[in-house]
Motif scaffolding. Sequence first.
Motif, PDB file in Angstrom:
ATOM      1  N   MET A 148      -0.940   8.185   7.858  1.00 31.16           N
ATOM      2  CA  MET A 148      -2.322   7.747   7.907  1.00 31.16           C
ATOM      3  C   MET A 148      -2.436   6.735   9.045  1.00 31.16           C
ATOM      4  O   MET A 148      -1.674   5.791   9.120  1.00 31.16           O
ATOM      5  CB  MET A 148      -2.669   7.097   6.562  1.00 31.16           C
ATOM      6  N   GLU A 190      -6.619   2.702  11.557  1.00 26.43           N
ATOM      7  CA  GLU A 190      -8.070   2.567  11.386  1.00 26.43           C
ATOM      8  C   GLU A 190      -8.506   3.173  10.048  1.00 26.43           C
ATOM      9  O   GLU A 190      -9.261   2.572   9.288  1.00 26.43           O
ATOM     10  CB  GLU A 190      -8.821   3.259  12.524  1.00 26.43           C
ATOM     11  N   ARG A 191      -8.004   4.378   9.754  1.00 24.06           N
ATOM     12  CA  ARG A 191      -8.350   5.054   8.496  1.00 24.06           C
ATOM     13  C   ARG A 191      -7.868   4.240   7.303  1.00 24.06           C
ATOM     14  O   ARG A 191      -8.601   4.030   6.329  1.00 24.06           O
ATOM     15  CB  ARG A 191      -7.754   6.457   8.483  1.00 24.06           C
ATOM     16  N   TYR A 192      -6.637   3.774   7.367  1.00 23.69           N
ATOM     17  CA  TYR A 192      -6.080   2.980   6.271  1.00 23.69           C
ATOM     18  C   TYR A 192      -6.916   1.716   6.027  1.00 23.69           C
ATOM     19  O   TYR A 192      -7.254   1.396   4.885  1.00 23.69           O
ATOM     20  CB  TYR A 192      -4.629   2.599   6.561  1.00 23.69           C
ATOM     21  N   TRP A 226     -10.068   1.119   6.821  1.00 28.27           N
ATOM     22  CA  TRP A 226     -11.388   1.473   6.317  1.00 28.27           C
ATOM     23  C   TRP A 226     -11.319   1.800   4.836  1.00 28.27           C
ATOM     24  O   TRP A 226     -12.101   1.296   4.031  1.00 28.27           O
ATOM     25  CB  TRP A 226     -11.924   2.671   7.101  1.00 28.27           C
ATOM     26  N   ILE A 227     -10.371   2.638   4.460  1.00 26.40           N
ATOM     27  CA  ILE A 227     -10.226   3.050   3.064  1.00 26.40           C
ATOM     28  C   ILE A 227      -9.880   1.848   2.187  1.00 26.40           C
ATOM     29  O   ILE A 227     -10.413   1.693   1.086  1.00 26.40           O
ATOM     30  CB  ILE A 227      -9.185   4.181   2.938  1.00 26.40           C
ATOM     31  N   TRP A 249     -14.395   8.222   3.041  1.00 30.71           N
ATOM     32  CA  TRP A 249     -13.923   8.337   4.422  1.00 30.71           C
ATOM     33  C   TRP A 249     -14.135   9.763   4.914  1.00 30.71           C
ATOM     34  O   TRP A 249     -14.652   9.987   6.011  1.00 30.71           O
ATOM     35  CB  TRP A 249     -12.450   7.968   4.532  1.00 30.71           C
ATOM     36  N   ASP A 250     -13.765  10.730   4.079  1.00 32.86           N
ATOM     37  CA  ASP A 250     -13.860  12.133   4.477  1.00 32.86           C
ATOM     38  C   ASP A 250     -15.295  12.597   4.664  1.00 32.86           C
ATOM     39  O   ASP A 250     -15.564  13.471   5.483  1.00 32.86           O
ATOM     40  CB  ASP A 250     -13.163  13.026   3.445  1.00 32.86           C
TER      41      ASP A 250
END
Length: 174
Positions: A1, A4-6, A8-9, A38-39
């Motif tokens: 992961m 940035e994604r981590y 945000w989540i 997120w998705d």
Amino acid sequence: MDQERYNWISRRAHEIWQSEGCPNGRDREHWSQAVDDWDSRGQADPHIGLNAVVDHVRRVLVVDDEPLIRFAVVDALEDAGFEVLEAGNAEEALVLLEGTQVDAVFTDVNMPGSMDGLGLMARVRARSPGTRVIVTSGHVRLGAFDLASGVSFVAKPYAHEVIVSMLKAPADSS
């Protein structure tokens, strides 16, 4: 992961946890909901982040249990060119929010019912992080640490022009 994604989540899961009253033992549910968010977020623009707030406000929901105050704010916002919805308490506001997209919510803190303006703020931010929220009160003074990310506070009494200028100003991207 990716990082940035981590991040945000992680922030989103924390917001969900806070909006539900900080319950124990539900981290997995909150994390899963944050992953789903997120998705499904901003498919048209993958660079929209968690705290990306609506930049152009068109429709505002005004929530206040005092009819004269609510009517005056509604009139001022309509005169300034906004489309305005109104509710007399948080429960009524949530019903309106189920069927209508708004760009901003302006709510009083102290209202009768099962939820006050701070509870409404938490629900709005959890459901729609991009919706601008402005909280007002004549009884309490709230600072940045008392409010969800991206939420503003205006003490009563206030000039209607202050609310109009806050809603017309570009979103704070910080």
